[in-house]
Write an enzyme that holds these catalytic residues in place. Structure first.
Site, PDB file in Angstrom:
ATOM      1  CB  SER A 212      -0.789  -0.155   1.163  1.00  0.00           C
ATOM      2  OG  SER A 212      -2.063   1.013   1.102  1.00  0.00           O
ATOM      3  CG  ASP A 337      -5.107  -3.986  -3.911  1.00  0.00           C
ATOM      4  OD1 ASP A 337      -5.179  -4.115  -2.701  1.00  0.00           O
ATOM      5  OD2 ASP A 337      -4.266  -4.113  -4.599  1.00  0.00           O
ATOM      6  CG  HIS A 456      -5.745  -2.184   0.245  1.00  0.00           C
ATOM      7  ND1 HIS A 456      -4.771  -2.161  -0.710  1.00  0.00           N
ATOM      8  CD2 HIS A 456      -5.228  -1.462   1.032  1.00  0.00           C
ATOM      9  CE1 HIS A 456      -3.894  -1.404  -0.270  1.00  0.00           C
ATOM     10  NE2 HIS A 456      -4.126  -0.793   0.788  1.00  0.00           N
TER      11      HIS A 456
END
Length: 556
Positions: A212, A337, A456
């Site tokens: 991320s 995601d 995610h």
């Protein structure tokens, strides 16, 4: 249980022939260090150092400074607090301003290790939150490097860096240039390069990896000229420098909002005043809204992020890939995601009982393509609904929204970064992946519908070997995908080739090139059919070629 203690006491090498001898290697540049040794059975053990300072406690809105060192022996046996940041509900702060520490896991077999590859982890958290230890459940820390280090026979290092206001606020000029968190990361990588030989590592074989905002940070660290010759390889998971949330192109506006909240002027006195303000008050002043809608997606609220400062980032990241020409690079995303964001923008996608209007697709696409006006929206809508038919199901509509968010926020920028890396590479190799192991909660609890893929951050538990650490919480299939990811990641750290490095892998992962943009779909049941190419090419083509070619009608 920890079975012993050892001290890095000697200032010249001492390689024991048996790991029951706990005196290893060199002093660090700051002084002597004591850590913990953990027996793993079968003649293997793990040396663990927690909380080694790589820089001094940083001044507010200042670059990190070298640590002054210490007298005697530093007890490196406990994690240090994470950097000062907002709590999860953004009502208070947690952490400390004295937070520039790192943690090291060193595996040993029958003899003390030397010359091991080194993997440096950079955590995510939207540049707002996060810590080098990660979440904790019954003393099982998410970012414990033990499983990776043991299974891959590599040294793992996790590092702290400033986040939120203190890490990324910028006035857009030399008064408050920003990127303090990136400078922290760079200082940690440089410390590892200077000191890791004392722990049995190879300073010439450092791989940085992150997820991320950590994945984007990895990307930034490969692109800055300040890391030339230090980083050998890099892995970006669900984040690259080109992501729409990666760069704040108008940082002054938010800096002035923060200044007003802490009673500072917004004229040429602002920077000096902010540097004198209370760090806790500054952190609280950096709250962002976590409420989104299809017309105002939450991703647009992630504005405490890196900036083009003319120093760490001399220009737009897309123009800096020549700096990564000799770095081997893996980048990829999870297949859903975008769910974590689109579920906040369009909550109905998580419910089988609540319909999601088709118009929500148009509204979300309209927000993402706003600067191109109606023509941009119409092009986007026709691209994403081309295979809908005349009567799309609710599942189709909901999955399309997740796909839109995934593409815009993560997948397309990652593919663009892979193309740029491959185009500029000299000796550096390029690899692309799509992680698709379904979310473990899919269909069981809200907010995970039955059709969920990998959300995610779903990849983190597998990269860090949690199916092995806490086996009762996982199925054998989860251990397969975790074992495969650790093998690919650590093989890559050793050789620059995820297929070769001493750990067997289920499928050969080919390189990515512009003429053959191949990728590996990572899943618990991989076979050769999981090697594919041209990941979501119609959508990548839309966002990178078609949309930019349209006339701009609304400036950013």
């Amino acid at each position: 249980m920890f079975t012993g203690f050892f001290v890095i006491l000697l200032c010249k090498d001492y390689l024991a022939t048996n790991v029951s001898t706990f005196f290893l290697s060199h002093c660090t540049e700051g002084g002597k260090v004591e850590g913990k040794s953990k027996s793993l059975g079968s003649g293997r053990s793990m040396d663990i150092f927690l909380g080694i300072p790589f820089a001094d406690a940083p001044g507010t809105f200042e670059k990190p400074r070298p640590h002054r060192g210490w007298d005697g022996i530093l007890q490196a046996t406990d994690y240090k607090p994470r950097c000062l940041q907002l709590n999860l509900v953004m009502t208070d702060t947690i952490g400390s301003t004295d937070c520039l520490y790192l943690n090291i896991w060193v595996p040993h077999g029958s003899s003390v290790s030397a010359g091991l590859p080194v993997m440096v982890w950079i955590y995510g958290g939207g540049f707002l939150v996060g810590g080098s230890m990660g979440a904790n459940f019954l003393d099982n820390y998410l970012y414990s490097g033990q499983e990776i280090a043991d299974r891959g026979n590599v040294i793992v290092v996790t590092v702290g860096y400033r986040v939120g206001t203190l890490g990324f606020l910028s006035s857009g000029d030399s008064g408050l240039p920003g990127n303090y968190g990136l400078w922290d990361q760079q200082a940690a990588i440089a410390w590892v390069h200077r000191n890791i030989r004392s722990f049995g590592g190879d300073p010439g074989n450092i791989t940085i990896f992150g997820e991320s905002a950590g994945g984007a940070s990895v990307s930034f660290q490969t692109l800055t000229p300040h890391n030339k010759g230090i980083i050998r390889r890099a892995i970006s998971q669900s984040g690259v420098a080109l992501c729409p949330w990666g760069i704040n192109k108008n940082p002054r506006k938010f800096a002035e909002e923060v200044a007003q909240k802490v009673n500072c002027p917004t004229d040429n006195r602002m920077a000096a005043c902010l540097k004198m303000a209370d760090p806790g008050a500054l952190t609280l002043a950096g709250t962002i809204s976590l409420s989104g809608s299809p017309d105002n997606p939450i991703v647009f609220n992630l504005i405490l992020s890196p900036v083009i400062d003319g120093d760490f980032l001399p220009e737009d990241p897309s123009h800096l890939f020549h700096n990564a020409a000799e770095i081997d690079y893996i980048a990829g995303v999870n297949d859903m995601d975008g769910h974590i964001f689109t579920a906040l923008d369009v909550p109905s996608i998580n419910s089988d009982l609540i319909s999601t209007p088709i118009d929500d697709v148009r509204r979300l696409l309209g927000a993402y393509t706003k600067e191109k006006g109606t023509v941009g929206l119409n092009n986007a809508y026709s691209t994403y609904t081309s295979n809908w038919g005349s009567n799309p199901s609710q599942e189709t509509i909901k999955k399309t929204i997740v796909g839109v968010g995934t593409d815009y926020i993560f997948l397309v920028p990652t593919q663009a970064a892979l193309y740029l890396h491959a185009d500029h590479a000299t000796t550096g190799r390029t690899y692309s992946y799509l992680f698709s192991e379904p979310n473990r909660m899919g269909g069981l609890i809200t907010p995970y519908p039955s059709w969920m893929g990998a959300d995610h951050a779903d990849d983190l538990q597998y990269v860090f070997g949690k199916p092995f650490t806490t086996p009762l919480g996982y199925w054998p299939s989860h251990r397969r995908v975790s074992g495969a990811m650790i093998s690919y990641w650590t093989n890559f750290a050793k050789t620059g080739d995820p297929n070769n490095g001493g750990s067997s892998v289920p499928v050969n992962w080919p390189t990515f090139t512009r003429s053959a943009p191949k990728f590996l779909e990572i899943h618990s049941d991989m076979d050769n059919n999981y090697v594919q190419q041209k990941m979501r090419m119609p959508y990548v083509n839309f966002w990178t070629r078609i949309l930019p070619s349209l006339p701009t009608v609304v400036s950013e």
